[in-house]
Scaffold this motif. Structure first.
Motif, PDB file in Angstrom:
ATOM      1  N   ALA A 184     -29.340 -59.199 -77.417  1.00 49.64           N
ATOM      2  CA  ALA A 184     -28.892 -59.877 -76.196  1.00 49.64           C
ATOM      3  C   ALA A 184     -27.371 -60.047 -76.211  1.00 49.64           C
ATOM      4  O   ALA A 184     -26.707 -59.920 -75.180  1.00 49.64           O
ATOM      5  N   GLU A 185     -26.807 -60.323 -77.405  1.00 51.20           N
ATOM      6  CA  GLU A 185     -25.359 -60.505 -77.496  1.00 51.20           C
ATOM      7  C   GLU A 185     -24.634 -59.216 -77.124  1.00 51.20           C
ATOM      8  O   GLU A 185     -23.627 -59.223 -76.402  1.00 51.20           O
ATOM      9  N   ALA A 188     -24.773 -58.613 -73.388  1.00 55.64           N
ATOM     10  CA  ALA A 188     -23.816 -59.463 -72.664  1.00 55.64           C
ATOM     11  C   ALA A 188     -22.402 -58.902 -72.776  1.00 55.64           C
ATOM     12  O   ALA A 188     -21.637 -58.892 -71.803  1.00 55.64           O
ATOM     13  N   THR A 191     -21.653 -55.946 -70.283  1.00 52.25           N
ATOM     14  CA  THR A 191     -21.326 -56.263 -68.889  1.00 52.25           C
ATOM     15  C   THR A 191     -20.087 -57.157 -68.787  1.00 52.25           C
ATOM     16  O   THR A 191     -19.299 -57.015 -67.862  1.00 52.25           O
ATOM     17  N   ASP A 192     -19.873 -58.055 -69.775  1.00 59.17           N
ATOM     18  CA  ASP A 192     -18.768 -59.014 -69.644  1.00 59.17           C
ATOM     19  C   ASP A 192     -17.431 -58.437 -70.100  1.00 59.17           C
ATOM     20  O   ASP A 192     -16.378 -58.821 -69.621  1.00 59.17           O
ATOM     21  N   ASN A 201     -31.551 -54.595 -73.301  1.00 59.15           N
ATOM     22  CA  ASN A 201     -31.872 -54.584 -74.728  1.00 59.15           C
ATOM     23  C   ASN A 201     -33.112 -53.706 -74.921  1.00 59.15           C
ATOM     24  O   ASN A 201     -34.203 -54.069 -74.470  1.00 59.15           O
TER      25      ASN A 201
END
Ligand code: NAP
Length: 338
Positions: A184-185, A188, A191-192, A201
């Protein structure tokens, strides 16, 4: 001049499946005075890369296998501390292939003097500024023939090649960029920080299902670092005339049995797809153009990068294994501490 002790990691035995601690051994090698034409280089960073797993097998490939009982080789950057060559002076930063050791003493012709990168560590020559970045650029352009507005899917998107690929695709005019990664990290971050429009994932649910959800208009270019279920899922989502750059298949590098092929390869026929595998040595004529572009993008602040840094040359095998298992974001490098 004086003797110097170099700590080096050697291939002790050829692994079956995943390498273990018995695969490698750490030794100390003493270097004496330089021979004419030699340089002594203290490595600052050495690289660990997925292709090294293939070189541990005794099989024919685009690069010869590592020799048993010899020090592993691979990308490294360091500084010249002694020189018997006019071309490679003391103090120069050098990029070379004498990795997995803290000190290298070899013929100067094996070392490329490189300029400092303002505001950034030399390790970037092992990542975004080096063969890693070039792999992303070549795969998108010379192999996949990226067009303005294309939807691009990148597997293994949070790794060294993957983080470069998404950003370069965007800078070269891709319309939509989506990626997959293993936590998940990482999703993120894609996209960030790395400008991906959407990411998933691959451990959460079947890739086929997740890819369909993030590519409502299909995929024009697939840049594949993973193979297996990712390749099958992409073959289902490719638009007519789509192009697939087969860069790597890391999901299979430690397999001990033959892996089945994609169950939907016939889509390549009905949709007129192009699938092309590539390895970088055949594309080095793109290096100069890539360096110009990357220098400009970097100076303009348009490139983000991460490195996962492991300290200590003796920890290089562990760093390699961690990278193969997804313990890195961006490029995994070892800081020798020499
Ligand atoms: N063709 C060429 O010339 C060339 C040159 C350089 C690299 N490559 C290839 O490009 C790919 C990426 O290389 P890299 O140096 O950038 O390494 P990397 O992506 O920085 O590191 C490897 C990553 O692979 C992912 N991974 C491991 N097992 C996986 C699995 N079963 N399924 C999906 N993902 C898995 C892990 O991330 P997760 O946490 O996301 O699982 C891990 O971080 C490799 O396949 C490599 O062989 C090819």
């Amino acid at each position: 001049m004086s003797d110097v002790v170099s700590t080096q990691v050697q291939l002790a035995e050829r692994p079956t499946g995943w390498p273990t601690e018995d695969t490698f051994r750490t030794v100390e090698v003493t270097y004496g005075d330089l021979a004419p034409g030699q340089v002594r280089v203290v490595n600052e960073f050495v690289s660990v890369d997925p292709y090294m797993r293939g070189r541990m097998n005794d099989v024919k490939s685009y690069v010869p296998p590592f020799a048993l009982g010899e020090t592993m080789t691979g990308g490294a950057v360091g500084r010249v501390v002694e020189s018997a060559s006019d071309d490679v002076p003391v103090g120069a930063a050098v990029l070379h292939q004498h990795g997995w050791r803290d000190v290298a003493q070899e013929d100067a012709r094996g070392f490329q003097v490189v300029p400092e990168i303002p505001g950034a560590p030399l390790s970037l020559y092992l990542g975004i500024f080096g063969l890693t970045g070039l792999t992303a650029y070549v795969g998108l352009t010379a192999v996949a023939d990226l067009h303005e507005g294309d939807t691009v899917f990148v597997s293994g998107a949070a790794g060294a090649v993957g983080t470069a690929t998404g950003q370069i695709a965007r800078l070269l005019g891709a319309g939509r960029v989506v990626g997959s990664a293993g936590s998940a990290e990482k999703v993120a971050l894609l996209t960030d920080r790395y400008g991906y429009d959407a990411a998933f994932n691959y451990k959460d649910a079947p890739v086929r299902r997740q890819l369909r959800e993030v590519t409502p208009d299909g995929v024009d270019v697939f840049f594949d670092n993973v193979g297996g279920d990712h390749l099958e899922a992409a073959l289902d989502r490719m638009n007519t005339g789509g192009r697939i750059a087969l860069c790597g298949a890391i999901s299979q590098y430690n397999d001990t049995e033959r892996t089945p092929g994609p169950d939907n390869l016939a889509n390549a026929v009905t949709r007129g797809l192009m699938l092309k595998g590539f390895t970088l040595p055949s594309y080095m004529d793109h290096a100069e153009r890539f360096r110009e572009l990357m220098t400009g993008w970097f100076a303009a602040g348009e490139i983000a990068y991460d490195e996962t840094v492991v300290d200590g040359i003796e920890n290089t095998p562990q760093a390699f294994l961690d990278m193969m298992r997804g313990g890195n974001v961006g490029k995994m490098v070892v800081r020798t501490g020499a």
